[in-house]
Scaffold this motif. Structure first.
Motif, PDB file in Angstrom:
ATOM      1  N   THR A  52       0.698  -1.117  -0.235  1.00  0.00           N
ATOM      2  CA  THR A  52       0.078   0.289   0.047  1.00  0.00           C
ATOM      3  C   THR A  52       0.956   1.211   0.002  1.00  0.00           C
ATOM      4  O   THR A  52       2.032   1.113  -0.235  1.00  0.00           O
ATOM      5  CB  THR A  52      -0.774   0.204   1.121  1.00  0.00           C
ATOM      6  OG1 THR A  52      -0.230   0.134   2.396  1.00  0.00           O
ATOM      7  CG2 THR A  52      -1.826  -1.469   1.212  1.00  0.00           C
ATOM      8  N   ASP A  53       0.034   2.478  -0.096  1.00  0.00           N
ATOM      9  CA  ASP A  53       1.126   3.466  -0.151  1.00  0.00           C
ATOM     10  C   ASP A  53       1.851   3.815   0.975  1.00  0.00           C
ATOM     11  O   ASP A  53       3.057   4.232   1.081  1.00  0.00           O
ATOM     12  CB  ASP A  53       0.077   4.767  -0.351  1.00  0.00           C
ATOM     13  CG  ASP A  53      -0.781   4.957  -1.842  1.00  0.00           C
ATOM     14  OD1 ASP A  53       0.084   4.178  -2.632  1.00  0.00           O
ATOM     15  OD2 ASP A  53      -1.662   5.577  -1.860  1.00  0.00           O
ATOM     16  N   LYS A  87      11.321  -7.710   4.873  1.00  0.00           N
ATOM     17  CA  LYS A  87      11.192  -6.580   5.997  1.00  0.00           C
ATOM     18  C   LYS A  87       9.896  -5.637   5.361  1.00  0.00           C
ATOM     19  O   LYS A  87      10.074  -5.384   4.323  1.00  0.00           O
ATOM     20  CB  LYS A  87      12.354  -5.797   6.120  1.00  0.00           C
ATOM     21  CG  LYS A  87      12.397  -4.720   7.034  1.00  0.00           C
ATOM     22  CD  LYS A  87      13.534  -3.777   7.176  1.00  0.00           C
ATOM     23  CE  LYS A  87      14.581  -4.536   7.819  1.00  0.00           C
ATOM     24  NZ  LYS A  87      14.284  -4.769   9.174  1.00  0.00           N
ATOM     25  N   LEU A  88       9.138  -5.369   6.331  1.00  0.00           N
ATOM     26  CA  LEU A  88       7.932  -4.587   6.030  1.00  0.00           C
ATOM     27  C   LEU A  88       8.096  -3.328   6.820  1.00  0.00           C
ATOM     28  O   LEU A  88       8.366  -3.480   8.029  1.00  0.00           O
ATOM     29  CB  LEU A  88       6.609  -5.033   6.136  1.00  0.00           C
ATOM     30  CG  LEU A  88       5.276  -4.363   5.851  1.00  0.00           C
ATOM     31  CD1 LEU A  88       5.397  -4.048   4.230  1.00  0.00           C
ATOM     32  CD2 LEU A  88       3.994  -4.850   5.981  1.00  0.00           C
ATOM     33  N   ILE A  89       7.908  -2.171   6.374  1.00  0.00           N
ATOM     34  CA  ILE A  89       8.179  -1.178   7.081  1.00  0.00           C
ATOM     35  C   ILE A  89       7.072  -0.032   6.954  1.00  0.00           C
ATOM     36  O   ILE A  89       6.471   0.254   5.828  1.00  0.00           O
ATOM     37  CB  ILE A  89       9.531  -0.099   6.671  1.00  0.00           C
ATOM     38  CG1 ILE A  89      10.642  -1.022   6.705  1.00  0.00           C
ATOM     39  CG2 ILE A  89       9.771   1.007   7.474  1.00  0.00           C
ATOM     40  CD1 ILE A  89      11.485  -1.111   5.488  1.00  0.00           C
ATOM     41  N   LEU A 142       3.814 -11.135   3.664  1.00  0.00           N
ATOM     42  CA  LEU A 142       3.234 -10.067   3.623  1.00  0.00           C
ATOM     43  C   LEU A 142       2.081  -9.544   4.610  1.00  0.00           C
ATOM     44  O   LEU A 142       2.106  -8.667   5.538  1.00  0.00           O
ATOM     45  CB  LEU A 142       2.837  -9.481   2.291  1.00  0.00           C
ATOM     46  CG  LEU A 142       2.503  -7.972   2.263  1.00  0.00           C
ATOM     47  CD1 LEU A 142       3.446  -6.886   2.662  1.00  0.00           C
ATOM     48  CD2 LEU A 142       2.109  -7.689   0.582  1.00  0.00           C
ATOM     49  N   GLN A 143       1.129 -10.564   4.592  1.00  0.00           N
ATOM     50  CA  GLN A 143      -0.186 -10.267   5.331  1.00  0.00           C
ATOM     51  C   GLN A 143       0.354 -10.600   6.787  1.00  0.00           C
ATOM     52  O   GLN A 143      -0.482  -9.859   7.818  1.00  0.00           O
ATOM     53  CB  GLN A 143      -1.318 -11.219   4.956  1.00  0.00           C
ATOM     54  CG  GLN A 143      -2.529 -11.093   5.657  1.00  0.00           C
ATOM     55  CD  GLN A 143      -3.391  -9.654   5.643  1.00  0.00           C
ATOM     56  OE1 GLN A 143      -3.085  -9.281   4.564  1.00  0.00           O
ATOM     57  NE2 GLN A 143      -3.859  -9.135   6.703  1.00  0.00           N
ATOM     58  N   GLN A 144       1.060 -11.388   7.275  1.00  0.00           N
ATOM     59  CA  GLN A 144       1.414 -11.664   8.392  1.00  0.00           C
ATOM     60  C   GLN A 144       2.197 -10.521   9.065  1.00  0.00           C
ATOM     61  O   GLN A 144       1.828 -10.290  10.158  1.00  0.00           O
ATOM     62  CB  GLN A 144       2.422 -12.860   8.448  1.00  0.00           C
ATOM     63  CG  GLN A 144       2.835 -13.324   9.955  1.00  0.00           C
ATOM     64  CD  GLN A 144       3.527 -14.829   9.914  1.00  0.00           C
ATOM     65  OE1 GLN A 144       3.511 -15.504   9.023  1.00  0.00           O
ATOM     66  NE2 GLN A 144       4.338 -14.712  10.870  1.00  0.00           N
ATOM     67  N   SER A 200      11.674  -1.018  -2.185  1.00  0.00           N
ATOM     68  CA  SER A 200      10.614  -0.245  -2.685  1.00  0.00           C
ATOM     69  C   SER A 200      10.821   1.040  -3.247  1.00  0.00           C
ATOM     70  O   SER A 200      10.224   1.835  -3.794  1.00  0.00           O
ATOM     71  CB  SER A 200       9.447  -0.300  -1.658  1.00  0.00           C
ATOM     72  OG  SER A 200       9.799   0.201  -0.391  1.00  0.00           O
ATOM     73  N   ASP A 201      12.102   1.518  -2.885  1.00  0.00           N
ATOM     74  CA  ASP A 201      12.878   2.711  -3.227  1.00  0.00           C
ATOM     75  C   ASP A 201      13.575   2.455  -4.516  1.00  0.00           C
ATOM     76  O   ASP A 201      14.081   3.366  -5.184  1.00  0.00           O
ATOM     77  CB  ASP A 201      13.715   3.305  -2.329  1.00  0.00           C
ATOM     78  CG  ASP A 201      13.061   3.752  -0.974  1.00  0.00           C
ATOM     79  OD1 ASP A 201      12.390   4.632  -1.185  1.00  0.00           O
ATOM     80  OD2 ASP A 201      13.615   3.237  -0.124  1.00  0.00           O
TER      81      ASP A 201
END
Length: 438
Positions: A16-17, A54-56, A83-85, A151-152
């Motif tokens: 998401t954004d 890694k999700l930030i 990703l959902q976890q 994502s960058d």
């Protein structure tokens, strides 16, 4: 690499954004062979691949490891579940004050595609060299790949082929010579030369032990013995966090209160090594001179240390330890080692090392395998196991007489979870005085 790129592309569209990601990739295709009594006792292959996601979001971050199965649809589903976890986990975590992200869209690509030898050739060389001796060993070889994407827009890929043959030759009396041969290009002649040296040392192990009283002796430390000393030093020795918190064993060196010999230059030499030129935190890694002519120079800085102490991150690992360390060569020729040693100890290996006084960089440990008493440039007898206790500032400082012109590449033999890409390229060291305590 294509499979990894496909997963990265999917993930870019799935977040998401407010979300950002780091995605690490690791795979290997390895051959493993175990030897006992100079015969192959176990052989097999391992092929595996995994992701670290890694999700930030809003200063919070969480990590998850994902094992890949090699089927695009299955791997994509596992990544989606991961990703959902992480999305469900993030709201439960506090913001991280030391989270320092690299927003640069850097690109890095390195493939060392030099082909490895056919396993049949390796086994033939080992069998020929080991005739008539009791050999125990472990051979591991094959390509290792590492990847990173963010994502960058950052993307890194690294692949390298390598082999490592770690072996010991045992005498009938139970004593042993330990040796290794590693690299990215198998040279039958070079392997035969190293094996012959181990055979010659094995013959000396049959002589009666030479007993030494505690004291100070001239000594030659072979590259494998020097590696044990260097490995202890790297436990925080070059770490920016340890230096800033006054916990580094080389604190006095970095404070300018101590120095090593001008012969000693130490580098983290990422270029041309088996280690990837990017970190798991998303920072490019370059060569870093850690010690220059005996004086402290650079240090290893990861993103957390950079954020906490106002430093510039240089892609160091989480524990800020080197993974491609090199010590500059000296000018002592291999053929002149015993002559220059004269009378003293030839030490092939050390073990059980630890600090006896960390702030003073003082180490203690034991001699191990193939340690010999040398008189007038000739090996006379093996020496019984002894304990040493001495300072790095002595061994690599005031008492260092020479370093060898030839260096040995020593790869990590660790296969825990996956094969390790860490390496040390080291000379041997001739020291005027080594302190044995018992």
């Amino acid at each position: 690499m294509n499979n990894f790129k496909a997963l990265v592309d999917w993930l870019k569209h799935a977040i998401t954004d407010g979300e950002r990601f780091h995605l690490g990739y690791a795979d290997e295709s390895s051959e493993f062979v175990r030897f006992n009594h100079a015969h192959v006792r176990q052989a097999g292959q391992v092929q595996q691949a995994s992701l670290t996601l890694k999700l930030i979001n809003d200063g919070r971050h969480a990590d998850l490891g994902i094992t890949l199965g090699g089927q695009p649809e299955v791997d994509r589903q596992r990544l989606a579940e991961g990703l959902q976890q992480l999305r469900e986990t993030l709201p439960l975590l506090p913001q991280d004050p030391y989270l320092l992200l690299n927003h640069n869209a850097w690109q890095s690509h390195n493939e060392q595609a030099r082909p490895l030898p056919d396993l049949a050739l390796v086994l033939e060389d080992i069998s020929r060299a080991a005739q008539g001796v009791d050999l125990v060993g472990f051979y591991a070889a094959g390509p290792i790949s590492r990847g990173f994407a963010s994502s960058d827009g950052a993307f890194g890929w690294h692949q390298a082929n390598s082999f490592n043959f770690d072996f010991s030759l045992f005498h009938a009396n139970g004593e042993a010579v330990k040796a290794s041969y590693a690299g990215d290009q198998w040279d039958s002649a070079e392997f035969a030369r190293r094996f012959q040296l181990a055979r010659e040392q094995l013959e000396f192990l049959g002589r009666p032990l030479h007993k030494l009283a505690p004291g100070q002796y001239r000594a030659y430390l072979a590259p494998a013995a020097l590696e044990e000393i260097i490995s202890i030093i790297t436990w925080g020795g070059f770490s920016a966090q340890a230096i800033a918190s006054k916990g580094s064993s080389l604190q006095k060196l970095y404070a300018g209160e101590q120095s090593l010999s001008p012969l000693v230059t130490v580098k983290e030499q990422i270029s041309g090594s088996l280690s990837q030129a990017f970190s798991t935190e998303g920072y490019p890694r370059g060569d870093v001179t850690l010690i220059s002519a005996g004086k402290a120079d650079g240090q290893l800085v990861n993103s957390r240390s950079a954020a906490e102490y106002g430093l510039s991150a240089n892609g160091a690992s989480r524990d800020e330890s080197p993974s491609a360390l090199q010590i500059a060569a000296g000018n002592l020729a291999q053929a002149d080692i015993l002559k220059q040693l004269g009378t003293g100890l030839y030490i092939s290996n050390l073990w059980y090392l630890n600090y006896s006084d960390l702030p003073a960089a003082r180490l203690t440990g034991m001699t191990r395998f193939a340690t010999f008493w040398v008189e007038d440039g000739e090996i006379k007898a093996p020496v019984s196991t002894m304990r040493f206790d001495d300072s790095v500032y002595q061994l690599l400082g005031s008492q260092l007489e020479a370093l060898t012109a030839d260096r040995e590449l020593l790869l990590s033999a660790s296969t825990y979870s996956q094969r390790n890409t860490a390496s040390n390229l080291l000379p041997g060291a001739l020291v005027k005085r080594l302190t044995l305590t018992l």
